[in-house]
Design a protein around this motif. Structure first.
Motif, PDB file in Angstrom:
ATOM      1  N   ALA A  47       0.859  -1.199   0.000  1.00  0.00           N
ATOM      2  CA  ALA A  47       0.000   0.000   0.000  1.00  0.00           C
ATOM      3  C   ALA A  47       0.889   1.242   0.000  1.00  0.00           C
ATOM      4  O   ALA A  47       0.601   2.237  -0.671  1.00  0.00           O
ATOM      5  CB  ALA A  47      -0.921  -0.002   1.218  1.00  0.00           C
ATOM      6  N   GLY A  48       1.997   1.175   0.741  1.00  0.00           N
ATOM      7  CA  GLY A  48       2.944   2.284   0.776  1.00  0.00           C
ATOM      8  C   GLY A  48       3.540   2.561  -0.596  1.00  0.00           C
ATOM      9  O   GLY A  48       3.786   3.711  -0.957  1.00  0.00           O
ATOM     10  N   ARG A  49       3.737   1.497  -1.358  1.00  0.00           N
ATOM     11  CA  ARG A  49       4.294   1.687  -2.707  1.00  0.00           C
ATOM     12  C   ARG A  49       3.305   2.473  -3.573  1.00  0.00           C
ATOM     13  O   ARG A  49       3.694   3.332  -4.348  1.00  0.00           O
ATOM     14  CB  ARG A  49       4.633   0.328  -3.343  1.00  0.00           C
ATOM     15  CG  ARG A  49       5.425   0.434  -4.614  1.00  0.00           C
ATOM     16  CD  ARG A  49       6.012  -0.893  -5.040  1.00  0.00           C
ATOM     17  NE  ARG A  49       7.116  -1.337  -4.201  1.00  0.00           N
ATOM     18  CZ  ARG A  49       8.364  -0.855  -4.259  1.00  0.00           C
ATOM     19  NH1 ARG A  49       8.654   0.101  -5.115  1.00  0.00           N
ATOM     20  NH2 ARG A  49       9.298  -1.314  -3.458  1.00  0.00           N
ATOM     21  N   ARG A  50       2.009   2.195  -3.404  1.00  0.00           N
ATOM     22  CA  ARG A  50       1.026   2.987  -4.158  1.00  0.00           C
ATOM     23  C   ARG A  50       1.018   4.427  -3.644  1.00  0.00           C
ATOM     24  O   ARG A  50       0.933   5.371  -4.414  1.00  0.00           O
ATOM     25  CB  ARG A  50      -0.363   2.351  -4.053  1.00  0.00           C
ATOM     26  CG  ARG A  50      -0.476   1.079  -4.891  1.00  0.00           C
ATOM     27  CD  ARG A  50      -1.872   0.495  -4.906  1.00  0.00           C
ATOM     28  NE  ARG A  50      -2.220  -0.235  -3.701  1.00  0.00           N
ATOM     29  CZ  ARG A  50      -1.805  -1.471  -3.420  1.00  0.00           C
ATOM     30  NH1 ARG A  50      -1.018  -2.096  -4.273  1.00  0.00           N
ATOM     31  NH2 ARG A  50      -2.155  -2.077  -2.313  1.00  0.00           N
ATOM     32  N   GLN A  51       1.135   4.599  -2.312  1.00  0.00           N
ATOM     33  CA  GLN A  51       1.181   5.952  -1.754  1.00  0.00           C
ATOM     34  C   GLN A  51       2.414   6.715  -2.249  1.00  0.00           C
ATOM     35  O   GLN A  51       2.419   7.936  -2.284  1.00  0.00           O
ATOM     36  CB  GLN A  51       1.253   5.900  -0.221  1.00  0.00           C
ATOM     37  CG  GLN A  51       0.016   5.373   0.446  1.00  0.00           C
ATOM     38  CD  GLN A  51      -1.132   6.347   0.332  1.00  0.00           C
ATOM     39  OE1 GLN A  51      -0.923   7.538   0.150  1.00  0.00           O
ATOM     40  NE2 GLN A  51      -2.332   5.835   0.428  1.00  0.00           N
ATOM     41  N   ASP A 132      -3.218  11.612   6.833  1.00  0.00           N
ATOM     42  CA  ASP A 132      -3.731  10.324   7.323  1.00  0.00           C
ATOM     43  C   ASP A 132      -2.611   9.475   7.938  1.00  0.00           C
ATOM     44  O   ASP A 132      -1.643   9.118   7.266  1.00  0.00           O
ATOM     45  CB  ASP A 132      -4.365   9.561   6.166  1.00  0.00           C
ATOM     46  CG  ASP A 132      -5.034   8.288   6.638  1.00  0.00           C
ATOM     47  OD1 ASP A 132      -6.266   8.264   6.687  1.00  0.00           O
ATOM     48  OD2 ASP A 132      -4.311   7.318   6.983  1.00  0.00           O
ATOM     49  N   PRO A 133      -2.732   9.119   9.231  1.00  0.00           N
ATOM     50  CA  PRO A 133      -1.663   8.381   9.921  1.00  0.00           C
ATOM     51  C   PRO A 133      -1.403   6.985   9.340  1.00  0.00           C
ATOM     52  O   PRO A 133      -0.254   6.539   9.333  1.00  0.00           O
ATOM     53  CB  PRO A 133      -2.167   8.242  11.367  1.00  0.00           C
ATOM     54  CG  PRO A 133      -3.339   9.155  11.485  1.00  0.00           C
ATOM     55  CD  PRO A 133      -3.853   9.437  10.115  1.00  0.00           C
ATOM     56  N   LEU A 134      -2.452   6.302   8.832  1.00  0.00           N
ATOM     57  CA  LEU A 134      -2.214   4.969   8.259  1.00  0.00           C
ATOM     58  C   LEU A 134      -1.476   5.092   6.918  1.00  0.00           C
ATOM     59  O   LEU A 134      -0.588   4.282   6.623  1.00  0.00           O
ATOM     60  CB  LEU A 134      -3.530   4.195   8.086  1.00  0.00           C
ATOM     61  CG  LEU A 134      -3.383   2.758   7.560  1.00  0.00           C
ATOM     62  CD1 LEU A 134      -2.499   1.909   8.489  1.00  0.00           C
ATOM     63  CD2 LEU A 134      -4.740   2.086   7.362  1.00  0.00           C
ATOM     64  N   ASP A 135      -1.809   6.092   6.137  1.00  0.00           N
ATOM     65  CA  ASP A 135      -1.063   6.322   4.887  1.00  0.00           C
ATOM     66  C   ASP A 135       0.409   6.566   5.198  1.00  0.00           C
ATOM     67  O   ASP A 135       1.300   6.056   4.513  1.00  0.00           O
ATOM     68  CB  ASP A 135      -1.617   7.536   4.123  1.00  0.00           C
ATOM     69  CG  ASP A 135      -2.971   7.258   3.485  1.00  0.00           C
ATOM     70  OD1 ASP A 135      -3.401   6.096   3.482  1.00  0.00           O
ATOM     71  OD2 ASP A 135      -3.593   8.222   2.983  1.00  0.00           O
ATOM     72  N   ARG A 136       0.682   7.348   6.243  1.00  0.00           N
ATOM     73  CA  ARG A 136       2.087   7.594   6.616  1.00  0.00           C
ATOM     74  C   ARG A 136       2.761   6.298   7.056  1.00  0.00           C
ATOM     75  O   ARG A 136       3.894   6.004   6.657  1.00  0.00           O
ATOM     76  CB  ARG A 136       2.175   8.639   7.738  1.00  0.00           C
ATOM     77  CG  ARG A 136       1.723  10.029   7.331  1.00  0.00           C
ATOM     78  CD  ARG A 136       2.229  11.096   8.300  1.00  0.00           C
ATOM     79  NE  ARG A 136       1.807  10.911   9.677  1.00  0.00           N
ATOM     80  CZ  ARG A 136       0.678  11.399  10.206  1.00  0.00           C
ATOM     81  NH1 ARG A 136      -0.154  12.115   9.459  1.00  0.00           N
ATOM     82  NH2 ARG A 136       0.385  11.182  11.480  1.00  0.00           N
ATOM     83  N   ALA A 137       2.056   5.497   7.850  1.00  0.00           N
ATOM     84  CA  ALA A 137       2.640   4.234   8.326  1.00  0.00           C
ATOM     85  C   ALA A 137       2.934   3.299   7.151  1.00  0.00           C
ATOM     86  O   ALA A 137       3.962   2.614   7.139  1.00  0.00           O
ATOM     87  CB  ALA A 137       1.697   3.563   9.331  1.00  0.00           C
ATOM     88  N   ASP A 138       2.049   3.285   6.154  1.00  0.00           N
ATOM     89  CA  ASP A 138       2.278   2.428   4.984  1.00  0.00           C
ATOM     90  C   ASP A 138       3.549   2.865   4.244  1.00  0.00           C
ATOM     91  O   ASP A 138       4.340   2.028   3.803  1.00  0.00           O
ATOM     92  CB  ASP A 138       1.069   2.475   4.036  1.00  0.00           C
ATOM     93  CG  ASP A 138      -0.136   1.687   4.568  1.00  0.00           C
ATOM     94  OD1 ASP A 138       0.040   0.868   5.486  1.00  0.00           O
ATOM     95  OD2 ASP A 138      -1.250   1.900   4.053  1.00  0.00           O
ATOM     96  N   ILE A 139       3.746   4.168   4.128  1.00  0.00           N
ATOM     97  CA  ILE A 139       4.968   4.656   3.455  1.00  0.00           C
ATOM     98  C   ILE A 139       6.199   4.316   4.298  1.00  0.00           C
ATOM     99  O   ILE A 139       7.236   3.913   3.762  1.00  0.00           O
ATOM    100  CB  ILE A 139       4.877   6.174   3.193  1.00  0.00           C
ATOM    101  CG1 ILE A 139       3.788   6.439   2.156  1.00  0.00           C
ATOM    102  CG2 ILE A 139       6.217   6.719   2.697  1.00  0.00           C
ATOM    103  CD1 ILE A 139       3.573   7.902   1.842  1.00  0.00           C
TER     104      ILE A 139
END
Ligand code: HEC
Length: 146
Positions: A47-51, A132-139
């Motif tokens: 998911a981080g790769r998409r972000q 968004d904290p989950l988006d940051r965690a994914d990255i």
């Protein structure tokens, strides 16, 4: 006919699940008011790769990739600030933070991705930040393995 509708429903649910990277499910697993540690337990590097599309105008992440407006980020996790790439011209502000011993651990990256100027005033990373904290965690999960 019912069977077709059923299959369609599954396909649509599957697509939706993919588009939002199982966010709801992962947030449930992280528990109520999750802190960074809890979010990193459910973070997903793919998911981080998409972000990472939000970074790609200025950064590459593959090992040996070029510097763009920002430095290549391969192997950045755990390094001191402003030491990710020796050929990149960092600002004095970011270099001073690195010389003071600051490292790109999860907490530092989380703060940086939320608002770079807030943790290093004067940095040249012009980026609005990711609320968004989950988006940051994914990255962060992506950076940890890249
Ligand atoms: C508009 C361009 C731009 C965007 C978009 C951008 N950055 Fe940057 N980034 C920079 C620049 C420029 C620097 C160097 C800052 C300095 O020297 O003060 C930097 C520095 C960094 C550093 C520190 C590198 C080191 O060696 O210390 C990290 C980590 C980083 N960016 C991560 C990201 C991530 C992850 C994203 C996407 C969520 C992102 N950046 C989006 C331009 C950008």
């Amino acid at each position: 006919m019912r069977g077709v509708a059923f299959l369609l429903a599954i396909a649509v649910a599957g697509l939706a699940g993919c588009a939002d990277d199982r966010r709801e499910e992962r947030l449930r697993a992280a528990g109520e008011n999750p802190d960074l540690t809890a979010l990193l337990r459910v973070a997903d590097a793919s998911a981080g790769r998409r972000q990472f599309g939000r970074c790609a105008a200025c950064h590459t992440i593959a090992a040996g990739g070029p510097n763009l407006a920002g430095p290549n980020l391969s192997g950045i996790y755990g390094k001191r600030f402003a030491t990710g790439n020796q050929r990149f011209g960092y600002t004095a502000a970011l270099r001073a933070s690195g010389q003071a011993g600051r490292r790109w651990d999860a907490a530092a990256l989380d703060a940086w991705l939320a608002n770079p100027q807030a943790i290093v005033p004067g940095t040249s990373m012009r980026f609005a930040g990711i609320p968004d904290p989950l988006d940051r965690a994914d990255i962060i999960a992506l950076l940890q393995e890249s």
